[in-house]
Design an enzyme around this catalytic site. Structure first.
Site, PDB file in Angstrom:
ATOM      1  N   HIS A 154       0.870  -1.183   0.000  1.00 48.70           N
ATOM      2  CA  HIS A 154       0.000   0.000   0.000  1.00 48.70           C
ATOM      3  C   HIS A 154       0.905   1.231   0.000  1.00 48.70           C
ATOM      4  O   HIS A 154       1.740   1.401   0.888  1.00 48.70           O
ATOM      5  CB  HIS A 154      -0.920   0.003   1.222  1.00 48.70           C
ATOM      6  CG  HIS A 154      -1.871  -1.145   1.240  1.00 48.70           C
ATOM      7  ND1 HIS A 154      -2.117  -1.904   2.358  1.00 48.70           N
ATOM      8  CD2 HIS A 154      -2.640  -1.679   0.259  1.00 48.70           C
ATOM      9  CE1 HIS A 154      -2.995  -2.849   2.078  1.00 48.70           C
ATOM     10  NE2 HIS A 154      -3.326  -2.733   0.806  1.00 48.70           N
ATOM     11  N   GLU A 175       1.703   3.776   3.077  1.00 51.85           N
ATOM     12  CA  GLU A 175       2.158   3.233   4.359  1.00 51.85           C
ATOM     13  C   GLU A 175       3.673   3.411   4.425  1.00 51.85           C
ATOM     14  O   GLU A 175       4.453   2.524   4.074  1.00 51.85           O
ATOM     15  CB  GLU A 175       1.702   1.784   4.487  1.00 51.85           C
ATOM     16  CG  GLU A 175       0.173   1.695   4.491  1.00 51.85           C
ATOM     17  CD  GLU A 175      -0.367   0.273   4.535  1.00 51.85           C
ATOM     18  OE1 GLU A 175       0.431  -0.682   4.579  1.00 51.85           O
ATOM     19  OE2 GLU A 175      -1.602   0.125   4.518  1.00 51.85           O
ATOM     20  N   HIS A 179       3.563  -3.203   6.940  1.00 46.13           N
ATOM     21  CA  HIS A 179       2.471  -2.261   6.676  1.00 46.13           C
ATOM     22  C   HIS A 179       2.331  -1.268   7.826  1.00 46.13           C
ATOM     23  O   HIS A 179       2.937  -1.432   8.878  1.00 46.13           O
ATOM     24  CB  HIS A 179       1.137  -3.012   6.544  1.00 46.13           C
ATOM     25  CG  HIS A 179       1.020  -3.864   5.326  1.00 46.13           C
ATOM     26  ND1 HIS A 179       0.270  -3.497   4.220  1.00 46.13           N
ATOM     27  CD2 HIS A 179       1.543  -5.079   5.035  1.00 46.13           C
ATOM     28  CE1 HIS A 179       0.347  -4.451   3.305  1.00 46.13           C
ATOM     29  NE2 HIS A 179       1.117  -5.421   3.775  1.00 46.13           N
ATOM     30  N   GLU A 187       1.845  -5.024  11.013  1.00 49.32           N
ATOM     31  CA  GLU A 187       1.356  -3.649  11.114  1.00 49.32           C
ATOM     32  C   GLU A 187       2.203  -2.896  12.131  1.00 49.32           C
ATOM     33  O   GLU A 187       2.350  -3.329  13.273  1.00 49.32           O
ATOM     34  CB  GLU A 187      -0.117  -3.633  11.530  1.00 49.32           C
ATOM     35  CG  GLU A 187      -1.047  -4.376  10.579  1.00 49.32           C
ATOM     36  CD  GLU A 187      -1.290  -3.636   9.276  1.00 49.32           C
ATOM     37  OE1 GLU A 187      -0.959  -2.428   9.206  1.00 49.32           O
ATOM     38  OE2 GLU A 187      -1.810  -4.250   8.326  1.00 49.32           O
TER      39      GLU A 187
END
Length: 347
Positions: free
Chosen positions: A63, A66, A160, A224
């Protein structure tokens, strides 16, 4: 082009200067210890001339907005090119969606992390940049892993940051592993990185980490690392532990991991994914609700098509709520506390 890389040691700069593709590959040596190959835009391999036992994939920018993982990976690549870090394990860096990095957006046409395991070629096929890139990224991971003996330890950390805040700032999703236990050693590696929360997925997906787990039996995770912020605005001191452990991993230095200790980590089992069936899907909670917020049994989480979607277990926590996805895609994952029965504790 590649001479500029050898002089600047800034791979991200080269990647963003050629966001779609690089027409030619290149190979060069760093010192007398490492062979470097650039396979495509955002794709660089470090191959130690004295080979060790691990094959490591570090991916970011699946993405494009990010940014913390992008900055972290570029710092690692620069350190390797400057010989401040010496690769003692094979490592492949992937900057997933360069065009979206330039655009400052999650994606250009379609969510790249829903397009792996062949999803890029299903339905309407290779009709946009993300679908084309997903197929290429699969090819590069295959090229990296498949040329080596299967008994080598394969690792893929897909890095991410999340759209919203979280009660656990850093967490990892461990893809579905039918017939294979989850690695207690890997969980403690993550804990040493400052990532103390792990979600065990319950079904196959089309994510990048599941692709590597399924096809190459890699210890693969979607990781994450906090909340999305613009490039240059990340507090990189929040990733000191992660960077140190990745340096040790790549440099084959002692990891000095603790024995598995369930009291040091938060473990969740994904109990269901709620997919969007109607355009009128909406959550009952506000947009600022954090990941890992818990709701009691019977609580109405969402409404769509005249129906209520309720919490089914005594308590369920939620992650990745997003009502704006297209019909048919996942709107949220629901979690319950996990046990250790499916974890290889190494005893």
């Amino acid at each position: 082009m590649f001479q500029a890389l050898k002089e600047s040691k800034d791979f991200l700069n080269l990647t963003l200067a050629h966001p779609q593709h690089i027409d030619e590959t290149c190979s060069f040596s760093v010192g007398d210890h490492t062979q470097v190959e650039v396979w495509d835009t955002g794709v660089i391999v470090f191959e130690p001339k004295v080979n060790q036992a691990k094959d490591i994939v570090l991916s970011c920018a699946v993405h494009g907005n990010e940014t913390a993982p992008i900055e972290l990976c570029n710092e690692l690549v620069t350190a390797l090119l400057e010989e401040k870090l010496i690769a003692k394990q094979r490592v492949l860096f992937l900057f997933g969606n360069p065009a979206a990095i330039i655009n400052g957006t999650r994606f250009i046409d379609e969510n790249l992390n829903r397009l792996f395991n062949g999803a890029h070629s299903s339905g309407e096929g290779l009709v946009n940049p993300e679908r084309i890139r997903a197929k290429k990224l699969e090819f590069y991971v295959d090229k990296f892993f498949a040329g080596q003996r299967e008994e080598r330890h394969r690792i893929h950390y897909d890095l991410h940051t999340a759209i919203r805040g979280s009660k656990h700032e850093k967490f990892a999703i461990y893809p579905y592993r039918p017939g294979r236990k989850f690695s207690g050693e890997q969980i403690m590696f993550l804990e040493a990185c400052g990532i103390d929360t792990v979600l065990f997925h319950h079904e196959p997906t089309t994510t990048f980490s599941y692709f590597s787990s399924l096809n190459y039996q890699a210890d693969a995770f979607t990781i994450e690392l906090g909340k999305v912020l613009p490039m240059g605005q990340n507090d990189m001191t929040r990733f000191i532990a992660l960077k140190e452990m990745l340096n040790r991993l790549i440099g084959n230095d002692p990891l000095e991991l603790s024995a598995f200790d369930v009291n040091k980590v938060n473990l969740y089992q994904v109990c269901r994914a709620i997919n969007k069936e109607f355009d009128d899907f909406e959550f009952t909670f506000t947009n600022d609700v954090e990941n890992f917020t818990s709701f009691p049994e019977g609580y109405i989480l969402a409404k769509e098509g005249g129906n209520n979607i309720k919490v089914e277990h005594k308590v369920e926590a939620i992650v990745f709520p997003n009502a704006k996805v297209p019909v048919g895609q996942r709107t949220v994952l629901c979690l319950k506390p996990a046990t250790t029965e499916n974890i290889d504790l190494g005893n």
